[in-house]
Motif scaffolding. Structure first.
Motif, short mmCIF file in Angstrom:
data_model
loop_
_atom_site.label_atom_id
_atom_site.label_comp_id
_atom_site.label_asym_id
_atom_site.label_seq_id
_atom_site.Cartn_x
_atom_site.Cartn_y
_atom_site.Cartn_z
N VAL A 99 0.82 -1.21 0.00
CA VAL A 99 0.00 0.00 0.00
C VAL A 99 0.85 1.26 0.00
N MET A 100 2.03 1.23 0.65
CA MET A 100 2.87 2.42 0.70
C MET A 100 3.51 2.74 -0.65
N LEU A 101 3.33 1.88 -1.63
CA LEU A 101 3.77 2.15 -2.99
C LEU A 101 2.59 2.45 -3.91
N CYS A 102 1.40 2.64 -3.33
CA CYS A 102 0.22 2.98 -4.10
C CYS A 102 0.39 4.35 -4.75
N LEU A 103 -0.01 4.46 -6.00
CA LEU A 103 0.12 5.71 -6.75
C LEU A 103 -0.63 6.86 -6.07
N ASP A 104 -1.75 6.55 -5.41
CA ASP A 104 -2.56 7.58 -4.75
C ASP A 104 -2.25 7.73 -3.27
N HIS A 105 -2.08 6.62 -2.57
CA HIS A 105 -2.00 6.65 -1.11
C HIS A 105 -0.62 6.30 -0.55
N THR A 163 3.89 6.80 -0.73
CA THR A 163 4.86 7.88 -0.52
C THR A 163 5.28 8.47 -1.86
N TYR A 164 4.32 9.14 -2.50
CA TYR A 164 4.51 9.75 -3.81
C TYR A 164 5.61 10.82 -3.75
N PRO A 165 6.53 10.87 -4.72
CA PRO A 165 6.56 10.11 -5.99
C PRO A 165 7.31 8.78 -5.93
N PHE A 166 7.74 8.37 -4.74
CA PHE A 166 8.48 7.10 -4.60
C PHE A 166 7.48 5.95 -4.48
N VAL A 167 6.77 5.72 -5.56
CA VAL A 167 5.68 4.75 -5.57
C VAL A 167 5.73 3.94 -6.87
N THR A 168 4.84 2.97 -6.98
CA THR A 168 4.69 2.25 -8.24
C THR A 168 3.67 2.99 -9.10
N SER A 169 3.27 2.39 -10.22
CA SER A 169 2.42 3.10 -11.18
C SER A 169 0.97 2.63 -11.17
N SER A 170 0.60 1.88 -10.14
CA SER A 170 -0.77 1.39 -10.01
C SER A 170 -1.12 1.37 -8.53
N SER A 171 -2.27 0.84 -8.20
CA SER A 171 -2.68 0.79 -6.79
C SER A 171 -2.76 -0.64 -6.29
#
Length: 421
Positions: free
Chosen positions: A219-225, A227-235
């Motif tokens: 979840v901490m790599l969720c595009l919306d929720h 640690t943006y921008p250190f996230v993946t490209s989906s949820s």
């Protein structure tokens, strides 16, 4: 619960594949709902290790139907390589999933290098550029990829566009013919498995079959929720499952949040509870904390319950599954992050701004560790008292009951606390 989502509650690598593999023995279907081969699941059974990057975790059980749903982005070459390593399986691929092509990987490298010291730390697998093309309406769906004439026509058009983009970065142009000649063989391999998986899943639900939904990352790599921008490209959240599979939200019964007994992260970005001393090295080596996909050493930290409560809020958790509990054996005192100090204030949230999150300092409580070997326990009651206390404290702080835990890498080292599926 008959339709359950397996959610990573941290930054991925929590052991979702192991938990899914264990629960899959009770399931009729296992569904991978997002991501691509930028993540990996490691499953160990009877002493043999399987590394899965695209295929659902149920692929190792011939009785289970496996689905690669529309929220995925699929690299055909990686798919072919992975499929060759499994024998007896049942597989269905969404005709609405998107295809990762060679120019996506080249652009992934180009974008990342152009960021310099601000790079995200991607795996260069082309996942982000593929999702970008999907949103820009420049993507290729599996339905087009496996079509005998549309693939060639669409690939030619897309390579013309992408070569112009690669030129801007000073990258060499890609050759249409060589890509087409190689990838049409992957299309033929994939074609027999392609179907409308939304229709297939809804038919399975009408039959009251048991379904496990699994994602990649946490979840901490969720595009919306995350640690943006250190996230993946989906949820990777449970709330993304309906969109990514074509199943109505009210048909999902609940979610199991998989968390390590400590915290790890691969790549750049904030991690408030990170530790850097010899203990971090000990945990990394004992827990074999090296990326399944990249082999990169994972960053190590104490368990952070601010993150787990954030996951509970934005994704929804019915139960926790605590993995790698045995890795903490032999540590006298264990710390748990319970809140953050931010600008002189104690907070129980993750700031949206990444710079603000980097300024957060964790507040810890300390609990006693244990020295007894727990790798052969068969129940919660078999655990040492201090181990029980640790699990109970996690449950109390997160506000979610412990549903299961694991004390080693093998399937048989997973223990159910409650009958949840």
């Amino acid at each position: 619960m008959k339709r359950m989502v397996i959610v990573g509650t941290q930054w991925g690598d929590e052991g979702k594949g192991k938990i899914t593999d264990y629960l899959a023995q009770r399931a009729d279907l296992v569904v991978r709902y997002q991501g691509g081969n930028n993540a990996g699941h490691t499953v160990v059974f009877n002493g043999k290790k399987y590394s899965l990057h695209l295929l659902p975790s149920g692929i190792l059980s011939p009785k289970i139907e496996n689905v690669m749903a529309n929220g995925m982005v699929i690299n055909p070459k990686a798919f072919a390589e992975e499929l060759a390593k499994v024998d007896d399986f049942n597989l269905h691929i969404s005709d609405r999933a998107h295809v990762v092509l060679p120019y996506h990987q080249e652009l992934d490298k180009a974008y990342e290098l152009s960021k310099g010291s601000d790079k995200i730390g991607t795996t260069h697998k082309g996942i982000g550029p593929t999702y970008t093309d999907k949103a820009s309406r420049l993507g290729m769906r599996i339905s087009s990829f496996v079509h005998p004439t549309r693939f060639k026509e669409k690939l030619y058009e897309l390579i013309e566009i992408k070569n112009r983009e690669l030129t801007l970065f000073g990258y060499p142009l890609l050759d249409f013919k060589s890509i087409y000649d190689e990838y049409q063989s992957y299309a033929k391999l994939m074609a027999p498995y392609v179907t409308d998986t939304s229709l297939y899943l809804n038919q399975a639900i009408e039959k009251d079959q048991k379904i496990l939904f699994e994602g990649a990352q946490g979840v901490m790599l969720c595009l919306d929720h995350g640690t943006y921008p250190f996230v993946t490209s989906s949820s990777p959240t449970a709330s993304s499952v309906p969109l990514n599979t074509g199943v109505a939200p009210w048909l999902i019964d609940g979610a199991i949040g998989v968390t390590k007994a400590y915290t790890t992260r691969v790549g750049s970005g904030p991690m408030p509870s990170e530790i850097h001393d010899a203990l971090a090295d000990q945990i990394r080596i004992t827990g074999n904390e090296f990326g399944t996909t990249t082999g990169r050493p994972r960053r190590i930290g104490w368990l952070d319950t601010v993150i787990l409560r954030h996951t509970r809020r934005v994704s929804g958790l019915s139960y926790l599954a605590v993995t790698l509990l045995d890795v903490l054996t032999g540590i006298d005192e264990l710390k748990i992050a319970v809140s953050y100090d931010f600008n002189g204030e104690t907070i129980d949230r993750i700031p949206a701004d990444i710079e603000d999150f980097m300024d957060c300092k964790p507040n810890y409580i300390t609990v006693k560790g244990w020295h007894e070997d727990i790798t052969n326990v068969k129940s919660y009651d078999d655990l040492p008292q201090n181990t029980k206390n640790y699990l109970d404290k996690i449950s109390e702080l997160v506000g979610v009951p412990i549903g299961m835990f694991s004390v080693g890498p093998d399937r048989e080292q997973t223990i159910m606390v409650k009958e949840i599926f």
